[in-house]
Design a protein around this motif. Structure first.
Motif, PDB file in Angstrom:
ATOM      1  N   LYS A   5     -48.602  15.941 -57.896  1.00 54.78           N
ATOM      2  CA  LYS A   5     -49.835  15.180 -57.729  1.00 54.78           C
ATOM      3  C   LYS A   5     -49.673  13.784 -58.337  1.00 54.78           C
ATOM      4  CE  LYS A   5     -51.042  15.088 -62.109  1.00 54.78           C
ATOM      5  NZ  LYS A   5     -51.251  13.810 -62.817  1.00 54.78           N
ATOM      6  N   PRO A   6     -50.362  12.764 -57.813  1.00 60.03           N
ATOM      7  CA  PRO A   6     -51.066  12.746 -56.541  1.00 60.03           C
ATOM      8  C   PRO A   6     -50.081  12.901 -55.386  1.00 60.03           C
ATOM      9  CG  PRO A   6     -51.710  10.884 -57.938  1.00 60.03           C
ATOM     10  CD  PRO A   6     -50.483  11.486 -58.532  1.00 60.03           C
ATOM     11  N   PRO A   7     -50.448  13.560 -54.293  1.00 57.37           N
ATOM     12  CA  PRO A   7     -49.472  13.942 -53.275  1.00 57.37           C
ATOM     13  C   PRO A   7     -48.900  12.793 -52.463  1.00 57.37           C
ATOM     14  CG  PRO A   7     -51.690  14.494 -52.566  1.00 57.37           C
ATOM     15  CD  PRO A   7     -51.802  14.058 -53.990  1.00 57.37           C
ATOM     16  N   PHE A  24     -56.387   7.382 -63.099  1.00 58.83           N
ATOM     17  CA  PHE A  24     -56.660   8.476 -62.168  1.00 58.83           C
ATOM     18  C   PHE A  24     -55.457   9.404 -62.009  1.00 58.83           C
ATOM     19  CE2 PHE A  24     -60.136   5.711 -61.011  1.00 58.83           C
ATOM     20  CZ  PHE A  24     -61.157   6.611 -60.737  1.00 58.83           C
ATOM     21  N   ASP A  25     -54.298   9.029 -62.536  1.00 65.38           N
ATOM     22  CA  ASP A  25     -53.181   9.974 -62.506  1.00 65.38           C
ATOM     23  C   ASP A  25     -53.527  11.221 -63.307  1.00 65.38           C
ATOM     24  OD1 ASP A  25     -50.085  10.351 -61.906  1.00 65.38           O
ATOM     25  OD2 ASP A  25     -50.411  10.889 -63.995  1.00 65.38           O
ATOM     26  N   PRO A  26     -54.041  11.092 -64.548  1.00 68.93           N
ATOM     27  CA  PRO A  26     -54.580  12.287 -65.206  1.00 68.93           C
ATOM     28  C   PRO A  26     -55.987  12.638 -64.727  1.00 68.93           C
ATOM     29  CG  PRO A  26     -54.712  10.427 -66.698  1.00 68.93           C
ATOM     30  CD  PRO A  26     -53.956   9.948 -65.485  1.00 68.93           C
ATOM     31  N   GLY A  27     -56.788  11.621 -64.412  1.00 70.20           N
ATOM     32  CA  GLY A  27     -58.171  11.877 -64.017  1.00 70.20           C
ATOM     33  C   GLY A  27     -58.291  12.760 -62.789  1.00 70.20           C
ATOM     34  N   ILE A  28     -57.301  12.676 -61.904  1.00 73.53           N
ATOM     35  CA  ILE A  28     -57.350  13.502 -60.697  1.00 73.53           C
ATOM     36  C   ILE A  28     -57.226  14.983 -61.042  1.00 73.53           C
ATOM     37  CG2 ILE A  28     -54.894  13.595 -60.089  1.00 73.53           C
ATOM     38  CD1 ILE A  28     -55.738  12.877 -57.193  1.00 73.53           C
ATOM     39  N   ALA A  53     -58.839  16.369 -63.551  1.00 73.30           N
ATOM     40  CA  ALA A  53     -60.234  16.748 -63.781  1.00 73.30           C
ATOM     41  C   ALA A  53     -60.972  16.909 -62.456  1.00 73.30           C
ATOM     42  CB  ALA A  53     -60.922  15.694 -64.644  1.00 73.30           C
ATOM     43  N   LEU A  54     -60.744  15.980 -61.535  1.00 67.99           N
ATOM     44  CA  LEU A  54     -61.422  16.050 -60.247  1.00 67.99           C
ATOM     45  C   LEU A  54     -60.981  17.271 -59.450  1.00 67.99           C
ATOM     46  CD1 LEU A  54     -61.359  12.270 -59.261  1.00 67.99           C
ATOM     47  CD2 LEU A  54     -63.246  13.585 -60.255  1.00 67.99           C
ATOM     48  N   SER A  55     -59.727  17.683 -59.634  1.00 61.01           N
ATOM     49  CA  SER A  55     -59.266  18.881 -58.924  1.00 61.01           C
ATOM     50  C   SER A  55     -59.977  20.120 -59.447  1.00 61.01           C
ATOM     51  CB  SER A  55     -57.747  19.031 -59.058  1.00 61.01           C
ATOM     52  OG  SER A  55     -57.349  19.461 -60.350  1.00 61.01           O
ATOM     53  N   ILE A  56     -60.319  20.132 -60.738  1.00 58.68           N
ATOM     54  CA  ILE A  56     -61.089  21.243 -61.284  1.00 58.68           C
ATOM     55  C   ILE A  56     -62.526  21.194 -60.778  1.00 58.68           C
ATOM     56  CG2 ILE A  56     -62.015  22.268 -63.395  1.00 58.68           C
ATOM     57  CD1 ILE A  56     -59.501  21.321 -64.848  1.00 58.68           C
ATOM     58  N   VAL A  57     -63.109  19.985 -60.777  1.00 60.36           N
ATOM     59  CA  VAL A  57     -64.488  19.829 -60.304  1.00 60.36           C
ATOM     60  C   VAL A  57     -64.623  20.316 -58.862  1.00 60.36           C
ATOM     61  CG1 VAL A  57     -66.255  18.132 -59.699  1.00 60.36           C
ATOM     62  CG2 VAL A  57     -65.085  17.977 -61.902  1.00 60.36           C
ATOM     63  N   THR A  58     -63.710  19.902 -57.995  1.00 66.33           N
ATOM     64  CA  THR A  58     -63.805  20.312 -56.588  1.00 66.33           C
ATOM     65  C   THR A  58     -63.561  21.805 -56.426  1.00 66.33           C
ATOM     66  OG1 THR A  58     -61.460  19.760 -56.190  1.00 66.33           O
ATOM     67  CG2 THR A  58     -63.099  18.055 -55.735  1.00 66.33           C
ATOM     68  N   ARG A  59     -62.907  22.411 -57.397  1.00 68.80           N
ATOM     69  CA  ARG A  59     -62.636  23.857 -57.347  1.00 68.80           C
ATOM     70  C   ARG A  59     -63.830  24.682 -57.802  1.00 68.80           C
ATOM     71  NH1 ARG A  59     -58.219  27.091 -55.441  1.00 68.80           N
ATOM     72  NH2 ARG A  59     -58.094  28.957 -56.727  1.00 68.80           N
ATOM     73  N   ARG A 100     -59.637  12.726 -52.055  1.00 68.63           N
ATOM     74  CA  ARG A 100     -60.718  11.975 -51.412  1.00 68.63           C
ATOM     75  C   ARG A 100     -61.643  11.351 -52.450  1.00 68.63           C
ATOM     76  NH1 ARG A 100     -61.257  16.523 -48.039  1.00 68.63           N
ATOM     77  NH2 ARG A 100     -63.270  16.987 -49.027  1.00 68.63           N
ATOM     78  N   LEU A 101     -61.922  12.083 -53.526  1.00 63.97           N
ATOM     79  CA  LEU A 101     -62.801  11.531 -54.558  1.00 63.97           C
ATOM     80  C   LEU A 101     -62.170  10.317 -55.226  1.00 63.97           C
ATOM     81  CD1 LEU A 101     -64.301  14.691 -56.305  1.00 63.97           C
ATOM     82  CD2 LEU A 101     -65.376  13.184 -54.628  1.00 63.97           C
ATOM     83  N   VAL A 102     -60.865  10.360 -55.461  1.00 72.35           N
ATOM     84  CA  VAL A 102     -60.182   9.194 -56.033  1.00 72.35           C
ATOM     85  C   VAL A 102     -60.269   8.013 -55.076  1.00 72.35           C
ATOM     86  CG1 VAL A 102     -57.972   8.258 -56.768  1.00 72.35           C
ATOM     87  CG2 VAL A 102     -58.633  10.556 -57.465  1.00 72.35           C
TER      88      VAL A 102
END
Length: 311
Positions: free
Chosen positions: A91-93, A168-172, A174-180, A292-294
């Motif tokens: 990640k990010p992919p 956002f490299d680490p922030g993503i 957190a966002l991956s957990i939120v979307t989960r 997408r959120l990023v």
């Protein structure tokens, strides 16, 4: 099932800290080759290459894990798929959503696997949080993701360049957990991005989210300037009064103030178990929601210039 012969492209910190030891410990994989522009190698690899395209010529390689900076990942993954190799993406992919969509379509065309790895999702605490929140209306969400960039990304100048994602490299994660875990999709309502005067990627971000239903207080704060103890927390409260808190990057969970899960992270072990399943099933898994959120945060983000930052 047959042993998966695998190669690693890019031998930076994440490959050395996570991928190499996890592959070594997994009986379903064998490290055959590595590729590093810096000439790095590893004792478990039979072959070492400077140019990843030479690695892709090995007929016994079934799959590659691509651990390069995201700016160059698309072309490498494309070349791997065309060469008949399945692909695991750190990640990010990719650098953009369009690049990731292209890889998804190409993998389907050539009959190979693409796997986007959001490592923070691979925690028991995250799974339990998702179950606990299912069916509830969310009243409050607070994501606090603050860490020391000098500790976690020493000398990685690419991360400050355009396309390097910055905080956002680490922030993503957190966002991956939120979307989960969220029981319904969240959207970026507003975004304030703090850019050091000498950098092309943000060092901090403040996000507000919205949902299709309800008007909850949904916020996220990312910061790369925190020294001392690091903070990777997600707090959630439902309209019915249920409170939930994920800490330590998603590896520990409290519900109603009671500790429910406390485990040492074993995210990459789970990632490679899942990759084994996908390879055996010849099935791709491409989750675009965190990405997408990023992208949305950058698209509608307000740029705020802050003091210059030096590593």
């Amino acid at each position: 099932m047959a042993l998966h012969q695998i190669g690693i492209i890019g031998l930076g910190k994440i490959a050395q800290d996570q991928h190499l030891p996890v592959i070594k410990a997994n009986p379903d994989f064998q490290l055959l080759a590595v590729s590093s522009q810096r000439g790095l190698t590893h004792e478990d690899a039979r072959y070492t290459f400077l140019d990843y395209r030479d690695l892709l010529k090995l007929p016994d390689i079934e799959a590659v894990s691509i651990c390069t900076p995201p700016q160059v990942r698309h072309q490498i993954a494309r070349d791997a798929l065309v060469a008949g190799k399945s692909v695991l993406l750190e990640k990010p992919p990719a650098a953009t959503l369009s690049e990731l969509e292209d890889l998804k379509e190409l993998a389907a065309k050539v009959g190979k696997v693409v796997f986007t790895t959001w490592h923070a999702q691979y925690n028991k605490a995250v799974d339990e949080a998702k179950k606990a929140l299912a069916g509830w209306t969310i009243k409050r969400l607070l994501v606090t993701w603050k860490e020391d960039v000098r500790h976690w990304h020493p000398g990685q100048q690419w991360i400050w360049e355009a396309g390097g994602f910055g905080v956002f490299d680490p922030g993503i994660n957190a966002l991956s957990i939120v979307t989960r875990i969220m029981p319904e999709p969240v959207f970026i309502k507003s975004s304030s991005l703090e850019f050091p005067a000498n950098r092309d990627a943000p060092i901090a971000a403040n996000l507000a989210f919205s949902m299709s239903h309800g008007q909850g207080d949904l916020q996220a704060v990312f910061d790369w300037r925190q020294t001392g103890p690091q903070t990777w927390d997600i707090e959630v409260e439902t309209e019915a009064g249920l409170t939930l808190k994920l800490t330590h990057g998603g590896s520990c969970l409290e519900i109603g103030g009671r500790e429910v899960v406390k485990e040492d992270p074993a995210e990459y072990q789970a990632i490679y178990r899942r990759f084994d399943e996908l390879l055996n099933a010849r099935q791709s898994e491409v989750d675009t929601a965190p990405f997408r959120l990023v992208a949305d945060a950058f698209m509608i983000g307000k740029r705020v210039q802050v003091d210059a930052f030096e590593d």
